[in-house]
Design a protein around this motif. Structure first.
Motif: not given
Lengths: 332, 332
Positions: B192, B235, B263-265, B267, B269-270, B273-274, B293, B295, B303-305
């Motif tokens: 991202l 996504m 890295g910068a997203t 947690v 948000e992870l 997403l999961y 889930v 980093n 940013m991103g996953a």
């Protein structure tokens, strides 16, 4: 805003869904959608340990629910207190018949809602006692400690309070251990970038490139000084110069040190910072019993770091060293 | 560049100092400044498990050294392979007399330096066998799997190879388990934002606001498509549509799922997403045995996953479930 989300209004609920799916061996849902509890909660005959707070600080707060830490947590919207009803249901989810210790941070919304929930619990025959964390040195002068915010020192308060309860402490002993833990703890944060609330879409405060904000709060609360961005050694000096004299931590003391990233700072930089902090602390004749370095209490995508130092005695050392198993901290 | 560092040229050495100070119960320095080993390494009579790679991906690589994972790791500059000499010394630090398994990712620098180190080790009478991770689906077509990069799937390879060695597997058995682990694993990443190397001071590639790069590599290697930034559910659909058919993972399979932030997203948000990924996987009749889930394998402040899926059989399940204790993954 480059972020991973669906409707920003649903982010907390969706996060909770994903969290429980991931950590079903540690936490479970409860009848209240904004309360998570440890899988084995309530434990009959054990003091229940509860926390809660706004979302966006992961691992805090639900990431510290689990073995030998908290029994349940109330979950608020992003940067916003959980409701009194959520705190009340968190108390009930943790109640094993020996009373509940609610260990939370000093923010006006949390104070108000916890107090209401404690009253409501009392009417239902449930005894809840509280400890309010106020470890953030930069948020008020020392003679007004009761005004200071709770920040990453809360993790050490949960660790000690949770361990005391697991080791069989009664409610007053758990409260005393948690109170001693936070009374022995001081923190400070330095912010390098602001964070962006998903529902807003842009930062609600500013930290200019090339500057840093010393003493910033976990929600971007103003710090005590905005200055030029410094090298890690100077940041470390600034942080220890604020934290160490305030308690004060002195030669001969034994301490726990916790360096937490604020979210978006690469973890390798936290180790660079800790390397400098360690030198300054050891130079003063203070012994570091244990260090935690990582993203332990964050503010969404804020860059920066916090330093937390806690003075140990024999009791706190035993409580810190006890094993635990949570999303945010697993210790063997 | 809003970052915590001293001289960018020294960041890796300073990070290593801070890392060893923090995790002295798990890792130790060795005679080579760019090699860390587990505190109990080498273990007499056990196959040594070694990895290594460039810095900036924390917890990878040193964060997976410790109990029941890797015995040592060679450390490179940021986004740059460790030297052959570092890999050789990492082999020696891990050698308990039963040979060494070097489990690493498919990058040209790592390939070259590992091969040189293996030859040098052979001359010294030390047997080293290798497994090269190539789980990144987007980096080459399926009929050119040998060209694919290794990404977060490496963590599952280290988990399984390390566990097999701890359970008494001989060198061929450890290599076979690690090879099976990575052969059963597929990954994809979505970027991202770009990341900034401290010594450069600005991003060396671009991801425009409002867009995302599907299939991006851990060093910003170009993906397969740049498209408009999507919601988390889309996504998740895009990631599972790339990962699941490639192995393929099918109804009745049992899998491990790993969602890592870059890295910068934040947690939280992870987990959002999961939550979406889990729905899509379960819908297909695939059973999720375990999810990670967080980093786990990052790219500085990107940013991103990434999504990683691994198919389990009885052996891999036993290896995944074994306890471990490292900075990046502690499982009880």
């Amino acid at each position: 805003m480059q972020r991973i989300l669906n409707n920003p209004d649903n982010i907390v609920d969706e996060m909770l869904e994903g969290f429980v799916k991931t950590h079903g061996d540690i936490v479970k849902k409860t009848s209240h959608p904004r309360v998570l509890a440890a899988v084995n909660a309530p434990v009959e005959g054990k003091v229940g340990v509860v926390t809660g707070g706004g979302s966006g600080h992961k691992p805090a707060f639900i990431g510290y629910v689990g073995k030998n830490m908290c029994d349940s947590a109330a979950v608020g919207e992003i940067c916003s207190s959980p409701t009194a009803a959520a705190f009340l249901d968190a108390f009930k989810a943790a109640d094993g018949g020996k009373g509940v210790a609610c260990l939370y941070g000093n923010y006006s919304g949390d104070n108000m809602n916890v107090k209401m929930a404690v009253k409501m619990a009392k009417k239902e025959g449930l005894t809840v006692k509280t400890v309010v964390a106020n470890d953030d040195v930069a948020s008020a002068p020392k003679d007004q400690r009761e005004k200071r915010r709770g920040v990453a020192g809360e993790i050490l308060m949960w660790k000690c309070g949770g361990a005391k309860a697991s080791l069989g402490g009664d409610l007053d002993e758990v409260i005393a251990a948690a109170q001693k833990a936070i009374d022995s703890t001081r923190s400070v944060g330095i912010g390098l970038t602001p964070c962006t609330l998903p529902a807003v879409g842009h930062p609600n405060f500013e930290i200019k490139d090339g500057t840093m904000e010393v003493g910033i709060g976990h929600h971007g609360e103003p710090g005590i000084e905005v200055c030029e961005l410094e090298t890690a050694d100077k940041m470390a000096k600034r942080m220890t110069d604020i934290v160490l004299p305030d308690y004060p931590f002195e030669s001969g003391d034994e301490v726990v040190v916790l360096v937490s990233g604020l979210g978006a700072t690469p973890v390798m930089e936290l180790y660079v910072l800790y390397n400098e902090i360690e030198k300054l602390i050891v130079e003063k004749g203070i012994r570091i019993h244990k260090a935690y370095v990582g993203n332990y209490f964050t503010s969404l995508d804020m860059m920066g770091a916090t330093l937390t130092v806690m003075k140990l005695d024999d009791e706190l050392k035993e409580l810190i060293d006890l094993d635990c198993n949570t999303m945010g901290l697993t210790q063997v």
